[in-house]
Write a protein that holds these residues in place. Sequence first.
Motif, mmCIF file in Angstrom:
data_model
loop_
_atom_site.group_PDB
_atom_site.id
_atom_site.type_symbol
_atom_site.label_atom_id
_atom_site.label_comp_id
_atom_site.label_asym_id
_atom_site.label_seq_id
_atom_site.Cartn_x
_atom_site.Cartn_y
_atom_site.Cartn_z
ATOM 1 N N ARG A 176 0.816 -1.211 0.000
ATOM 2 C CA ARG A 176 0.000 0.000 0.000
ATOM 3 C C ARG A 176 0.854 1.266 0.000
ATOM 4 O O ARG A 176 0.383 2.338 0.371
ATOM 5 C CB ARG A 176 -0.948 0.005 1.210
ATOM 6 N N LYS A 205 -3.978 6.770 -4.629
ATOM 7 C CA LYS A 205 -5.015 7.626 -4.036
ATOM 8 C C LYS A 205 -5.606 6.974 -2.797
ATOM 9 O O LYS A 205 -5.838 7.643 -1.778
ATOM 10 C CB LYS A 205 -6.104 7.903 -5.066
ATOM 11 N N ALA A 206 -5.833 5.658 -2.850
ATOM 12 C CA ALA A 206 -6.384 4.940 -1.702
ATOM 13 C C ALA A 206 -5.437 4.980 -0.508
ATOM 14 O O ALA A 206 -5.873 4.947 0.647
ATOM 15 C CB ALA A 206 -6.678 3.493 -2.088
#
Length: 220
Positions: A176, A205-206
């Motif tokens: 991530r 973006k997440a």
Amino acid sequence: MNRIAVVPAALLMSFLAACSTGPSGAELAYDGIGPDSIDSVDKRERFDKAVLPLEFKNERVSVKPGYSIAASATGSAAAVKRGNDAVNLNARDVATVEFVNAIRMNPKNADAYFGLGNSVTMRGKTNEAIAAYATALELRPDWIQARYELGMGYWKANRMDEATAQFRAILDQDARNGPAHERLAVAAYYAGDKQEALRHAAAAKAAGTDVPAQLYELLK
């Protein structure tokens, strides 16, 4: 690292006073360069002098024979701190001197090579930065920030395959990691793979990392 600041003369004097002039066995200093004249000296001359004790070869940094300083892990750590303070003040060459001295005192100090990479990047010395970050990463293989900066060094040198390999290696450690996804999104766009670019952009973006708005426009 792009912050511009005026370095007070007194602070520069303290940096310079922390180093003693002398032959290769002593800490490096700006011989004959005072805080009021440091910016008037030729940039290339300043840089060459700052890194004189080091050899940049095969994308690694090492201390030249005869340029080591008496081993001191404490002294090396203190020099790194002074170097980081100088980086924050945009005193690039003063910072480089401190990181070079830190390496000379403790060639196993990964933080010193990372700091050196930062200071020479500010000077636009991409090849030297790559060598510094690669050496830091060799000493601390799981250091994500060093791997990211190494990837950015390759990126600036237009060595895209090597750059993206570093960013993918980061995702192997941290799936991530937003900055790595963002760089891979841009790289995928330039490679003509819009679906891959969108996938990495969404992942960035997440993870809370900003993605250039113009990239989304280009991917429409």
